[in-house]
Design an enzyme around this catalytic site. Structure first.
Site, mmCIF file in Angstrom:
data_model
loop_
_atom_site.group_PDB
_atom_site.id
_atom_site.type_symbol
_atom_site.label_atom_id
_atom_site.label_comp_id
_atom_site.label_asym_id
_atom_site.label_seq_id
_atom_site.Cartn_x
_atom_site.Cartn_y
_atom_site.Cartn_z
ATOM 1 N NE ARG A 158 -7.211 -8.743 -0.025
ATOM 2 C CZ ARG A 158 -6.716 -7.987 -0.995
ATOM 3 N NH1 ARG A 158 -5.718 -7.162 -0.766
ATOM 4 N NH2 ARG A 158 -7.227 -8.052 -2.210
ATOM 5 C CE LYS A 185 -4.364 -1.936 0.993
ATOM 6 N NZ LYS A 185 -5.359 -2.357 1.957
HETATM 7 N N1 PMM Z 1 -7.193 -4.096 0.390
HETATM 8 C C1 PMM Z 1 -7.424 -4.192 -0.924
HETATM 9 C C2 PMM Z 1 -8.397 -5.061 -1.431
HETATM 10 N N2 PMM Z 1 -9.100 -5.849 -0.593
HETATM 11 N N3 PMM Z 1 -9.594 -6.565 1.594
HETATM 12 C C3 PMM Z 1 -9.408 -6.475 2.916
HETATM 13 N N4 PMM Z 1 -10.126 -7.227 3.758
HETATM 14 N N5 PMM Z 1 -8.474 -5.631 3.450
HETATM 15 C C4 PMM Z 1 -7.711 -4.821 2.664
HETATM 16 O O1 PMM Z 1 -6.903 -4.056 3.219
HETATM 17 C C5 PMM Z 1 -7.909 -4.876 1.248
HETATM 18 C C6 PMM Z 1 -8.876 -5.781 0.747
HETATM 19 C C7 PMM Z 1 -6.645 -3.324 -1.881
HETATM 20 O O2 PMM Z 1 -5.521 -3.980 -2.380
HETATM 21 P P1 PMM Z 1 -5.472 -4.701 -3.856
HETATM 22 O O3 PMM Z 1 -6.231 -3.806 -4.814
HETATM 23 O O4 PMM Z 1 -4.060 -4.833 -4.233
HETATM 24 O O5 PMM Z 1 -6.119 -6.032 -3.738
#
Ligand code: PMM
Length: 308
Positions: free
Chosen positions: A275, A235
């Site tokens: 995650r 992030k």
């Molecule tokens: N961050 C992203 C997408 N899904 N789900 C949860 N539970 N927590 C998060 O911090 C989260 C998520 C954004 O990251 P990406 O677009 O690289 O998947």
């Protein structure tokens, strides 16, 4: 630990998540590997956009130690536009189906009740909703009806507006209080506490330094009694931490070591799951944290023989 001005979100839970047994008692923080079936995610957009490529990527992450695979068909990158539900369904369902058929534990990253239901029907064991139910009024009902495990993330608005919604008095207290409201809504819809996981939503309506107190004070969220998921992977706040000598933030793919460091610290603070995009580093990190915690608890080394 509970602040007087913030109600605790829950009494202690009375049972484990409705999860495959092998994931319930690992004695460590779980690792969720990200499988983005999108052309435009901020960190890996487009790399696994076809179902075949996404499945292959999921298998690779499972080999590296992912306990769960989080399949998503809509980017939540800051500024991203929504995709039509038909496109989201077409992106995620074949991937959920195929990974589940191979015996892997799959979660679906969606804010839409329709997508959640279809994914659960195809074997998903967890619905990961970055909006905590705010984006779709029907979500809580689907979670209650199916009995699936559910991640309620802290969220204040869709990706095109979220960076303007970062007004907090005390970010940790505010996030806990807003998550408590999500829990109340879920309960009112018939969702059992045993189904619920909470997530502070790093980077969502939190464009800057406000992410750090949420990590540093993670034990406060953990103490509210629900399993906690932490999604720091690649992030922006890590990019800013790792600013290069020329003043530019480190790009997403250069944030994986910092991500693994967050995984270790989050696990040591009691996170239920991290995650991540790059799994191997975090799979090691959560094992280090488990050995560390366990040695502190029983006064003995854990995770291997004494002379290893
Ligand atoms: N961050 C992203 C997408 N899904 N789900 C949860 N539970 N927590 C998060 O911090 C989260 C998520 C954004 O990251 P990406 O677009 O690289 O998947």
């Amino acid at each position: 630990m509970t602040r007087p001005d913030v109600p605790a979100t829950a009494a202690p839970r009375s049972g484990p998540l409705p999860f495959p047994a092998h994931l319930r008692d690992t004695g460590r923080t779980l690792v969720m590997g990200v499988v983005n079936v999108t052309p435009d995610s901020f960190s890996d957009g487009g790399r696994w956009f076809t179902p075949g490529a996404a499945v292959a990527h999921g298998l690779e992450l499972a080999d590296q130690g992912a306990d769960l695979l989080d399949v998503g068909g809509e980017s939540t990158r800051p500024g991203a536009r929504r995709v039509p539900v038909e496109d989201e369904l077409a992106r995620v369902l074949p991937v959920v189906e195929e990974l589940t058929a191979r015996g892997l534990a799959v979660s679906v990253d969606t804010t839409r009740a329709q997508v959640a239901r279809a994914a659960v029907e195809r074997g998903a064991v967890l619905v990961n909703d970055v909006s905590g139910g705010l984006a779709d009024d029907a979500m809580a009902g689907v979670v209650a009806e199916t009995g699936v495990a559910y991640v309620a993330m802290h969220w204040r608005g869709h990706a095109d507006v979220m960076d303007d919604l970062d007004d907090y008095d005390d970010v940790v207290a505010d996030v806990r209080a807003e998550l408590a409201q999500r829990v109340a809504t879920l309960r009112a819809a018939g969702v059992r506490d045993e189904q619920v996981v909470l997530d502070p939503g790093l980077g969502f309506a939190k464009p800057g330094a406000s992410n750090w107190p949420l990590l540093a004070r993670l034990p406060e969220l953990v103490a509210d009694g629900f399993p906690v998921l932490v999604g720091a992977s690649r992030k922006r706040f890590l990019g800013h931490l790792l600013t290069r000598p020329d003043g530019t933030p480190a790009p997403p793919l250069a944030r994986d070591r910092a991500t693994a460091a967050v995984s270790a610290l989050a696990a040591a603070s009691g996170a239920w799951c991290v995650r991540v995009h790059e799994v191997a580093g975090s799979a090691d990190a959560v094992r280090v944290a488990a050995a560390w915690r366990s040695a502190g608890a029983v006064g003995d080394a854990a995770g291997g023989t004494a002379r290893e």
